[in-house]
Design a protein around this motif. Structure first.
Motif, PDB file in Angstrom:
ATOM      1  N   HIS A  62       0.819  -1.216   0.000  1.00  0.00           N
ATOM      2  CA  HIS A  62       0.000   0.000   0.000  1.00  0.00           C
ATOM      3  C   HIS A  62       0.853   1.266   0.000  1.00  0.00           C
ATOM      4  O   HIS A  62       0.342   2.358  -0.035  1.00  0.00           O
ATOM      5  N   ALA A  63       2.163   1.097   0.143  1.00  0.00           N
ATOM      6  CA  ALA A  63       3.015   2.281   0.301  1.00  0.00           C
ATOM      7  C   ALA A  63       4.332   2.069  -0.419  1.00  0.00           C
ATOM      8  O   ALA A  63       5.404   2.135   0.166  1.00  0.00           O
ATOM      9  N   ALA A  64       4.221   1.800  -1.704  1.00  0.00           N
ATOM     10  CA  ALA A  64       5.400   1.405  -2.460  1.00  0.00           C
ATOM     11  C   ALA A  64       6.485   2.481  -2.460  1.00  0.00           C
ATOM     12  O   ALA A  64       7.666   2.176  -2.520  1.00  0.00           O
ATOM     13  N   SER A  65       6.070   3.750  -2.366  1.00  0.00           N
ATOM     14  CA  SER A  65       7.073   4.803  -2.523  1.00  0.00           C
ATOM     15  C   SER A  65       7.445   5.459  -1.201  1.00  0.00           C
ATOM     16  O   SER A  65       8.208   6.419  -1.172  1.00  0.00           O
ATOM     17  N   ALA A  66       6.891   4.938  -0.094  1.00  0.00           N
ATOM     18  CA  ALA A  66       7.129   5.590   1.192  1.00  0.00           C
ATOM     19  C   ALA A  66       8.585   5.427   1.618  1.00  0.00           C
ATOM     20  O   ALA A  66       9.272   4.485   1.226  1.00  0.00           O
ATOM     21  N   SER A  67       9.041   6.356   2.447  1.00  0.00           N
ATOM     22  CA  SER A  67      10.390   6.242   2.989  1.00  0.00           C
ATOM     23  C   SER A  67      10.423   5.076   3.968  1.00  0.00           C
ATOM     24  O   SER A  67       9.542   4.913   4.815  1.00  0.00           O
ATOM     25  N   LEU A  68      11.443   4.240   3.839  1.00  0.00           N
ATOM     26  CA  LEU A  68      11.542   3.062   4.704  1.00  0.00           C
ATOM     27  C   LEU A  68      11.718   3.475   6.162  1.00  0.00           C
ATOM     28  O   LEU A  68      11.192   2.825   7.067  1.00  0.00           O
ATOM     29  N   THR A  69      12.461   4.554   6.377  1.00  0.00           N
ATOM     30  CA  THR A  69      12.645   5.024   7.749  1.00  0.00           C
ATOM     31  C   THR A  69      11.311   5.413   8.377  1.00  0.00           C
ATOM     32  O   THR A  69      11.003   5.035   9.502  1.00  0.00           O
ATOM     33  N   VAL A  70      10.491   6.125   7.621  1.00  0.00           N
ATOM     34  CA  VAL A  70       9.186   6.513   8.152  1.00  0.00           C
ATOM     35  C   VAL A  70       8.341   5.270   8.423  1.00  0.00           C
ATOM     36  O   VAL A  70       7.669   5.151   9.450  1.00  0.00           O
ATOM     37  N   MET A  71       8.403   4.305   7.509  1.00  0.00           N
ATOM     38  CA  MET A  71       7.611   3.081   7.692  1.00  0.00           C
ATOM     39  C   MET A  71       8.025   2.331   8.955  1.00  0.00           C
ATOM     40  O   MET A  71       7.190   1.898   9.737  1.00  0.00           O
ATOM     41  N   ILE A  72       9.329   2.163   9.163  1.00  0.00           N
ATOM     42  CA  ILE A  72       9.770   1.356  10.305  1.00  0.00           C
ATOM     43  C   ILE A  72       9.503   2.095  11.617  1.00  0.00           C
ATOM     44  O   ILE A  72       9.184   1.491  12.638  1.00  0.00           O
ATOM     45  N   GLN A  73       9.588   3.423  11.574  1.00  0.00           N
ATOM     46  CA  GLN A  73       9.288   4.193  12.778  1.00  0.00           C
ATOM     47  C   GLN A  73       7.808   4.087  13.138  1.00  0.00           C
ATOM     48  O   GLN A  73       7.453   3.869  14.295  1.00  0.00           O
ATOM     49  N   ASN A  74       6.953   4.232  12.129  1.00  0.00           N
ATOM     50  CA  ASN A  74       5.518   4.082  12.381  1.00  0.00           C
ATOM     51  C   ASN A  74       5.179   2.671  12.814  1.00  0.00           C
ATOM     52  O   ASN A  74       4.317   2.437  13.653  1.00  0.00           O
ATOM     53  N   MET A  75       5.886   1.727  12.214  1.00  0.00           N
ATOM     54  CA  MET A  75       5.657   0.319  12.548  1.00  0.00           C
ATOM     55  C   MET A  75       6.038   0.058  14.008  1.00  0.00           C
ATOM     56  O   MET A  75       5.321  -0.628  14.739  1.00  0.00           O
ATOM     57  N   ALA A  76       7.169   0.609  14.466  1.00  0.00           N
ATOM     58  CA  ALA A  76       7.594   0.394  15.851  1.00  0.00           C
ATOM     59  C   ALA A  76       6.557   0.959  16.807  1.00  0.00           C
ATOM     60  O   ALA A  76       6.152   0.304  17.775  1.00  0.00           O
ATOM     61  N   ARG A  77       6.095   2.158  16.515  1.00  0.00           N
ATOM     62  CA  ARG A  77       5.102   2.783  17.394  1.00  0.00           C
ATOM     63  C   ARG A  77       3.805   1.991  17.386  1.00  0.00           C
ATOM     64  O   ARG A  77       3.221   1.699  18.432  1.00  0.00           O
ATOM     65  N   PHE A  78       3.384   1.604  16.195  1.00  0.00           N
ATOM     66  CA  PHE A  78       2.133   0.847  16.072  1.00  0.00           C
ATOM     67  C   PHE A  78       2.213  -0.489  16.811  1.00  0.00           C
ATOM     68  O   PHE A  78       1.296  -0.901  17.522  1.00  0.00           O
ATOM     69  N   LEU A  79       3.343  -1.160  16.651  1.00  0.00           N
ATOM     70  CA  LEU A  79       3.501  -2.481  17.261  1.00  0.00           C
ATOM     71  C   LEU A  79       3.459  -2.374  18.786  1.00  0.00           C
ATOM     72  O   LEU A  79       2.765  -3.146  19.460  1.00  0.00           O
ATOM     73  N   LEU A  80       4.180  -1.401  19.327  1.00  0.00           N
ATOM     74  CA  LEU A  80       4.203  -1.263  20.780  1.00  0.00           C
ATOM     75  C   LEU A  80       2.826  -0.885  21.315  1.00  0.00           C
ATOM     76  O   LEU A  80       2.369  -1.409  22.332  1.00  0.00           O
ATOM     77  N   LYS A  81       2.164   0.013  20.622  1.00  0.00           N
ATOM     78  CA  LYS A  81       0.836   0.405  21.080  1.00  0.00           C
ATOM     79  C   LYS A  81      -0.132  -0.770  21.014  1.00  0.00           C
ATOM     80  O   LYS A  81      -0.926  -0.989  21.921  1.00  0.00           O
ATOM     81  N   SER A  82      -0.041  -1.549  19.940  1.00  0.00           N
ATOM     82  CA  SER A  82      -0.940  -2.699  19.783  1.00  0.00           C
ATOM     83  C   SER A  82      -0.714  -3.728  20.885  1.00  0.00           C
ATOM     84  O   SER A  82      -1.668  -4.232  21.475  1.00  0.00           O
ATOM     85  N   VAL A  83       0.553  -4.049  21.151  1.00  0.00           N
ATOM     86  CA  VAL A  83       0.781  -5.101  22.148  1.00  0.00           C
ATOM     87  C   VAL A  83       0.398  -4.593  23.540  1.00  0.00           C
ATOM     88  O   VAL A  83      -0.058  -5.379  24.377  1.00  0.00           O
ATOM     89  N   ALA A  84       0.546  -3.287  23.790  1.00  0.00           N
ATOM     90  CA  ALA A  84       0.100  -2.756  25.081  1.00  0.00           C
ATOM     91  C   ALA A  84      -1.420  -2.907  25.197  1.00  0.00           C
ATOM     92  O   ALA A  84      -1.934  -3.306  26.249  1.00  0.00           O
ATOM     93  N   ASP A  85      -2.134  -2.631  24.112  1.00  0.00           N
ATOM     94  CA  ASP A  85      -3.595  -2.810  24.112  1.00  0.00           C
ATOM     95  C   ASP A  85      -3.952  -4.283  24.306  1.00  0.00           C
ATOM     96  O   ASP A  85      -4.832  -4.620  25.083  1.00  0.00           O
ATOM     97  N   ASN A  86      -3.261  -5.150  23.577  1.00  0.00           N
ATOM     98  CA  ASN A  86      -3.539  -6.589  23.676  1.00  0.00           C
ATOM     99  C   ASN A  86      -3.288  -7.090  25.090  1.00  0.00           C
ATOM    100  O   ASN A  86      -4.022  -7.925  25.613  1.00  0.00           O
ATOM    101  N   TYR A  87      -2.248  -6.582  25.703  1.00  0.00           N
ATOM    102  CA  TYR A  87      -1.900  -7.010  27.056  1.00  0.00           C
ATOM    103  C   TYR A  87      -3.010  -6.627  28.034  1.00  0.00           C
ATOM    104  O   TYR A  87      -3.430  -7.429  28.860  1.00  0.00           O
ATOM    105  N   ARG A  88      -3.497  -5.392  27.905  1.00  0.00           N
ATOM    106  CA  ARG A  88      -4.567  -4.908  28.788  1.00  0.00           C
ATOM    107  C   ARG A  88      -5.851  -5.702  28.608  1.00  0.00           C
ATOM    108  O   ARG A  88      -6.655  -5.817  29.518  1.00  0.00           O
ATOM    109  N   PHE A  89      -6.012  -6.266  27.448  1.00  0.00           N
ATOM    110  CA  PHE A  89      -7.205  -7.038  27.121  1.00  0.00           C
ATOM    111  C   PHE A  89      -7.439  -8.133  28.176  1.00  0.00           C
ATOM    112  O   PHE A  89      -8.542  -8.401  28.595  1.00  0.00           O
ATOM    113  N   LEU A  90      -6.364  -8.782  28.617  1.00  0.00           N
ATOM    114  CA  LEU A  90      -6.506  -9.825  29.625  1.00  0.00           C
ATOM    115  C   LEU A  90      -6.148  -9.346  31.026  1.00  0.00           C
ATOM    116  O   LEU A  90      -6.642  -9.875  32.003  1.00  0.00           O
TER     117      LEU A  90
END
Ligand code: ZN
Ligand code: ZN
Length: 615
Positions: A62-90
């Motif tokens: 979906h983001a063929a031309s995006a900067s890889l640095t921006v992608m990995i930074q957003n990915m790191a933030r997204f991943l941490l936020k998601s796992v924090a949400d998942n953790y709270r789930f239980l």
């Protein structure tokens, strides 16, 4: 993160899209594989299905031309936020995940319009490094910039954003002042370098410190590196927390022959159980993992290599590998009884039939084809596989491998597949359209995670999986089962030096058990029948070993196999598709007679045959 992920995954998490569970499965697979290749198939599938992943531009398609640095930074933030949400789930009240990954504090927001201030707790999972403003070229010798100063400014940064002002009752420009309460055990820093000055900083030799000491005091943080840090540690005046650099993701963009790409360099010694292990930097790129030096790992060059994400971890947490999750493994998923019309199915009893280490579990899985193989035929006629076929797990059967109910299935799950199915492969899988559709199927259709979790629990209870050709099944299921927990009849009846041919379950069943399986090509295979056959073949194998006739039997299998091209011969009068001739009949020289003949001088048990044979 590994400890918390496994702790969570061991619980009874029923959330299908839980990334934290997938991380737990992945960590466990990597550890069990002990350095063998692993693919993060299930994790990536789950990741790409996260509703926000596409919206945030984290998926390459979906983001063929995006900067890889921006992608990995957003990915790191997204991943941490998601796992924090998942953790709270239980565990909504447990602070452990936030302690591990979140900077917490109080943000006081001030309305630029009316001056009204209101305070809000905040959690930050990644800090963007905020570099100092451009230096004046005419000022006398500008002072050296230290990483620790930049870190302090970044964590405390006052940001401007638009937000809701309760007094104005409108969206306004708000300025936020942050008072830091606590820093996480693992700190992710986005090293976003937007201008040339910032890029040049990274060219400074040893700009990035291996260790940083941080004091949190009254909403402010104080960061020390190098000699300053040494002095503070000697004085022991404050409660200072020392962080160590554990990994860097860098953006490689030489602009020449290669496409821009990301590499991670990680000091894996921190994750080792061995507390004496020296630092051990490894480079991970798209194709390989190799050892590298610290110098190479931490050297940057604005011309082609700049950092994207940095990770620091509290020094005292190195080697803190926690395996207590195994003791708290929630096994309830094994005992849930599905609604099924299969009369031969019986759920496990959680009082009388608790699987333990060594419990044999005959297993077989069926697959459908999701994506067809893509082949490129070149001008010279050679064929190259551009993309291998992708298969999806469609049915799993697991039976009792011992006891009075030996051979009775306790798992027979059909998997609801969301992706389009290219081919049901009915000839092999025995599956047809509708079988995998909840509400339409007459079978027990479950989500992939539910059946994966059952197998994962059996694996971690120490059960032994018995089946035929399990390596490829496990690969597609995306689970790593240690060799000690696998009995594979494909390997037990390996012809070894005689031939490289693999023997089919069907042939072995015909020859050794005098049984016809998979006889109707139109119906396809039945995983319960196949798993049961593998169990019987294993018993047979044990008989041969006990009687000391294994090698002679393998010779016999090879000899007879060659005569029939390793396929059960068709019944007389039938053309194609029919069942094989049962070799136990009166035909001369049938394997059964031979088997008994061989057993002539061996212990009596062969003469009486096995209980299985009498069924
Ligand atoms: Zn979960
Ligand atoms: Zn206002």
């Amino acid at each position: 993160m590994r400890n918390l992920a496994l702790h969570h995954t061991a619980l009874d998490c029923g959330f299908e899209n839980c990334l934290l569970c997938e991380l737990g499965f992945l960590f466990d697979m990597l550890e069990k594989a002990e350095g063998q290749n692993c693919q993060a198939t299930n994790f990536l599938r789950n990741f790409s299905r996260q509703p926000d992943a596409a919206a945030l531009g984290l998926l390459e398609e979906h983001a063929a031309s995006a900067s890889l640095t921006v992608m990995i930074q957003n990915m790191a933030r997204f991943l941490l936020k998601s796992v924090a949400d998942n953790y709270r789930f239980l565990e909504s009240s447990s602070p452990h995940m936030d302690m591990a990954i979140a900077t917490t504090g109080l943000a006081t927001k001030r309305c630029a319009h009316c001056g009204f201030e209101h305070a809000q707790d905040y959690s930050t999972y990644c800090h963007d490094l905020v570099y100092p403003p451009k230096q004046n070229k005419h000022s006398p010798r500008s002072a050296r910039q230290y990483f620790s100063q930049i870190l302090k400014a970044s964590v405390e940064s006052h940001d401007q954003q638009r937000g809701w002002c309760p007094k104005c009752n409108a969206y306004r420009a708000l300025s936020a002042r942050k008072a830091v309460k606590s820093l996480p055990a693992v700190m992710l820093l986005n090293a976003a370098t937007h201008n040339n000055d910032a890029k040049q900083l990274w060219a400074t030799p040893s700009f990035l410190p291996r260790e940083i000491g941080i004091i949190v005091n009254d909403g402010q943080i104080y960061c020390y590196e190098g000699q300053d840090l040494k002095l503070h540690l000697q004085r022991r005046m404050y409660d200072i927390t020392v962080y160590e650099l554990v990994g860097v993701v860098a953006d490689i963009n030489s602009g020449e022959h290669q496409k821009p790409h990301l590499v991670a360099t990680i000091d894996v010694s921190h994750m080792s159980r061995d507390t004496s292990q020296e630092e051990s930097w490894h480079l991970f790129n798209d194709f390989l993992v190799r050892k590298t030096s610290q110098e190479e790992a931490l050297r940057f060059d604005p011309g082609w290599k700049l950092p994207s994400v940095l990770t620091y971890q509290v020094k005292t947490l190195s080697h803190a590998v926690d395996d207590t999750w195994l003791k708290h493994l929630d096994t309830s998923v094994l005992y849930r009884s599905p609604t099924t019309q299969n009369p031969s199915f019986r759920p496990l009893s959680n009082t009388a039939e608790v699987p333990t280490a060594g419990t044999p579990c005959p297993i077989d899985a069926e697959f459908v084809q999701l994506l067809r193989e893509e082949i490129d035929v070149k001008a010279d006629g050679t064929r190259e596989v551009v993309r291998p076929a992708r298969r999806g797990l469609a049915r799993v059967s697991v039976l009792r491998g011992a006891g009075p109910d030996e051979g009775v299935p306790f798992i027979d799950d059909y998997i609801a597949i969301n992706d389009p199915i290219d081919d049901y492969l009915t000839h092999y899988s025995g599956l047809r359209p509708g079988d995998l559709t909840p509400g339409v199927s007459r079978h027990n259709v479950v989500k992939l995670k539910a059946v994966y979790k059952k197998l994962w629990v059996l694996l971690n209870l120490g059960c032994v999986f018995v089946g035929h050709g399990l390596a490829s099944d496990f690969r597609i299921i995306n689970i790593h089962v240690p060799r000690t927990q696998v009995v594979d009849t494909l390997l037990l009846f390996s012809l070894a030096s005689r031939s490289r041919r693999n023997l089919s379950l069907r042939f072995l069943a015909w020859f050794l058990l005098q049984e016809e399986i998979q006889h109707n090509a139109e119906l396809g295979h039945d995983s319960i029948e196949d798993a049961r056959t593998a169990l019987r073949l294993w018993r047979k194998y044990q008989e041969f070993v006990d009687a000391g006739v294994l090698e002679r039997m393998l010779d016999e299998i090879f000899r007879r196999g060659r005569e029939v091209q390793f396929r059960p011969p068709e019944r007389e009068g039938e053309v194609g598709g029919g069942g094989p001739v049962t070799p136990g009949g009166s035909a001369p020289g049938t394997p059964r007679r031979k088997a008994v003949g061989i057993a002539g001088g061996t212990p009596a048990r062969m003469e009486f045959g096995s209980p299985l044979r009498e069924r």
